[in-house]
Scaffold this active site. Sequence first.
Site, PDB file in Angstrom:
ATOM      1  N   TYR A  64     -22.604  16.575  69.834  1.00  0.00           N
ATOM      2  CA  TYR A  64     -23.492  16.048  70.893  1.00  0.00           C
ATOM      3  C   TYR A  64     -22.668  15.654  72.105  1.00  0.00           C
ATOM      4  CZ  TYR A  64     -26.854  15.288  66.995  1.00  0.00           C
ATOM      5  OH  TYR A  64     -27.673  15.423  65.915  1.00  0.00           O
TER       6      TYR A  64
HETATM    7  N1  NAP Z   1     -29.219  17.041  61.822  1.00  0.00           N
HETATM    8  C1  NAP Z   1     -29.694  17.780  62.801  1.00  0.00           C
HETATM    9  O1  NAP Z   1     -29.562  19.008  62.819  1.00  0.00           O
HETATM   10  C2  NAP Z   1     -30.434  17.097  63.930  1.00  0.00           C
HETATM   11  C3  NAP Z   1     -31.206  17.852  64.824  1.00  0.00           C
HETATM   12  C4  NAP Z   1     -31.877  17.179  65.830  1.00  0.00           C
HETATM   13  C5  NAP Z   1     -31.787  15.793  65.967  1.00  0.00           C
HETATM   14  N2  NAP Z   1     -31.006  15.092  65.084  1.00  0.00           N
HETATM   15  C6  NAP Z   1     -30.888  13.615  65.182  1.00  0.00           C
HETATM   16  O2  NAP Z   1     -32.181  13.047  65.225  1.00  0.00           O
HETATM   17  C7  NAP Z   1     -32.317  12.225  66.385  1.00  0.00           C
HETATM   18  C8  NAP Z   1     -33.762  12.216  66.814  1.00  0.00           C
HETATM   19  O3  NAP Z   1     -34.147  13.507  67.284  1.00  0.00           O
HETATM   20  P1  NAP Z   1     -34.424  13.783  68.795  1.00  0.00           P
HETATM   21  O4  NAP Z   1     -33.918  12.651  69.600  1.00  0.00           O
HETATM   22  O5  NAP Z   1     -33.862  15.107  69.145  1.00  0.00           O
HETATM   23  O6  NAP Z   1     -36.006  13.930  68.869  1.00  0.00           O
HETATM   24  P2  NAP Z   1     -37.199  12.905  68.727  1.00  0.00           P
HETATM   25  O7  NAP Z   1     -36.726  11.602  68.226  1.00  0.00           O
HETATM   26  O8  NAP Z   1     -38.284  13.619  68.014  1.00  0.00           O
HETATM   27  O9  NAP Z   1     -37.694  12.731  70.235  1.00  0.00           O
HETATM   28  C9  NAP Z   1     -37.037  11.815  71.073  1.00  0.00           C
HETATM   29  C10 NAP Z   1     -37.472  12.026  72.513  1.00  0.00           C
HETATM   30  O10 NAP Z   1     -38.834  11.632  72.701  1.00  0.00           O
HETATM   31  C11 NAP Z   1     -38.973  11.040  73.984  1.00  0.00           C
HETATM   32  N3  NAP Z   1     -39.406   9.648  73.780  1.00  0.00           N
HETATM   33  C12 NAP Z   1     -38.899   8.720  72.917  1.00  0.00           C
HETATM   34  N4  NAP Z   1     -39.567   7.565  73.005  1.00  0.00           N
HETATM   35  C13 NAP Z   1     -40.531   7.754  73.920  1.00  0.00           C
HETATM   36  C14 NAP Z   1     -41.548   6.913  74.447  1.00  0.00           C
HETATM   37  N5  NAP Z   1     -41.700   5.662  74.031  1.00  0.00           N
HETATM   38  N6  NAP Z   1     -42.377   7.437  75.392  1.00  0.00           N
HETATM   39  C15 NAP Z   1     -42.235   8.691  75.801  1.00  0.00           C
HETATM   40  N7  NAP Z   1     -41.293   9.537  75.356  1.00  0.00           N
HETATM   41  C16 NAP Z   1     -40.431   9.071  74.412  1.00  0.00           C
HETATM   42  C17 NAP Z   1     -37.599  11.110  74.656  1.00  0.00           C
HETATM   43  O11 NAP Z   1     -37.449  12.360  75.323  1.00  0.00           O
HETATM   44  P3  NAP Z   1     -37.819  12.614  76.878  1.00  0.00           P
HETATM   45  O12 NAP Z   1     -37.966  11.302  77.556  1.00  0.00           O
HETATM   46  O13 NAP Z   1     -36.709  13.430  77.414  1.00  0.00           O
HETATM   47  O14 NAP Z   1     -39.111  13.366  76.825  1.00  0.00           O
HETATM   48  C18 NAP Z   1     -36.676  11.145  73.449  1.00  0.00           C
HETATM   49  O15 NAP Z   1     -35.402  11.695  73.727  1.00  0.00           O
HETATM   50  C19 NAP Z   1     -31.320  12.824  67.370  1.00  0.00           C
HETATM   51  O16 NAP Z   1     -30.965  11.952  68.414  1.00  0.00           O
HETATM   52  C20 NAP Z   1     -30.168  13.148  66.445  1.00  0.00           C
HETATM   53  O17 NAP Z   1     -29.418  11.976  66.172  1.00  0.00           O
HETATM   54  C21 NAP Z   1     -30.352  15.715  64.075  1.00  0.00           C
END
Ligand code: NAP
Length: 328
Positions: A64
């Site tokens: 990342y």
């Molecule tokens: N192991 C793996 O292969 C893998 C893959 C993916 C992720 N991960 C891990 O999982 C974590 C979570 O996944 P993710 O961050 O990609 O996706 P997620 O948690 O499904 O979505 C997070 C996104 O939603 C939006 N958001 C969050 N709170 C909000 C609110 N209150 N109001 C409006 N929008 C909001 C923001 O994006 P915007 O504001 O930009 O819209 C935020 O970056 C990652 O950070 C990472 O640590 C692991």
Amino acid sequence: MRHDVTMPATTNLTTQLPGVDLSVARLGLGANVFGWTADEASSFAVLDRFTEAGGTMIDTADSYSHWVPGNSGGESEAIIGRWLARSGRRNEVIIATKVGKSPTAPGLSHANITASLDGSLRRLGLEAIDLYYAHEDDESVPMEEFLATFDGLVRAGKVRAIGASNFTAERLADAMQVSKREGLKPFVALQQHYNLMERPAYEGPLQQVAQTHNLLTFPYFGLAKGFLTGKYRDTKAQDVTGPRADASRAYESPKGDRVLAALDTIATAHGCSLGCIALAWLAQQPTVAAPLASARSVHQLDELLPVLSLTLTVDEIALLDQASGDQS
Ligand SMILES: NC(=O)c1ccc[n+]([C@@H]2O[C@H](COP(=O)([O-])OP(=O)(O)OC[C@H]3O[C@@H](n4cnc5c(N)ncnc54)[C@H](OP(=O)(O)O)[C@@H]3O)[C@@H](O)[C@H]2O)c1
């Protein structure tokens, strides 16, 4: 589709990770936005707020945020490392990071894991990683080799616990058997893609393997990349044009409408956000220790934090189960 599995050893909304002193609170903070949609100042503010609210697990990876032009990976770990040094909160957090998916250091060979771990420790400013994941499987390396490497890191005190991410059910079951047969430290955690819009890939053989081996699971994309906050219904909202918008909008569908409508109903009853309810549903699924979600601002995080102490009723879970079921 629901399988007969029992809940993990979760008490008082926290879970104990074997080998780690601190317990995991009911939301893990995703750090893939640090160095991407959150600059260093915003990342620090989010980390401060998360820990002040009682959050403990911070989830990052050596890769990342390599996808950002000008980055090469390691930016998220470096930001967390500087925050740890500034905040003095090392003993209040569980640091999870991953190896194997960095474009500059891919795979699970012994040489790559050991060199990558040293890089992660240096960027984070730590002597040990609390939870170290294989970010994805690597079939080009004998399973015995990478499991022995992870075992050696635990025995050397450089890693406290190990986990698997993005493994198939079959390969994960094999890994658990090989560890047992060879007397190696086993995976204790699984990180998988799982949320209200993405259920079938987990709620089947993979969940069964996690259950059989008492793995604590930490589902990623807990908010379906933002879709489950409901913000994409309001095209006038300020943050619907960010870099994650296209991937989130891909969930727009009759099923997406049904899920958001069910979230609306329950969020109104609890007086909190849709995203918080989506995460609470995930937190209450069998095997799940804590869902992972990221926030690029304190405002976004504040809308998610009630999940730390929220429990949905059986009827609320059933409503969401039905809305997110297999029909399209
Ligand atoms: N192991 C793996 O292969 C893998 C893959 C993916 C992720 N991960 C891990 O999982 C974590 C979570 O996944 P993710 O961050 O990609 O996706 P997620 O948690 O499904 O979505 C997070 C996104 O939603 C939006 N958001 C969050 N709170 C909000 C609110 N209150 N109001 C409006 N929008 C909001 C923001 O994006 P915007 O504001 O930009 O819209 C935020 O970056 C990652 O950070 C990472 O640590 C692991």
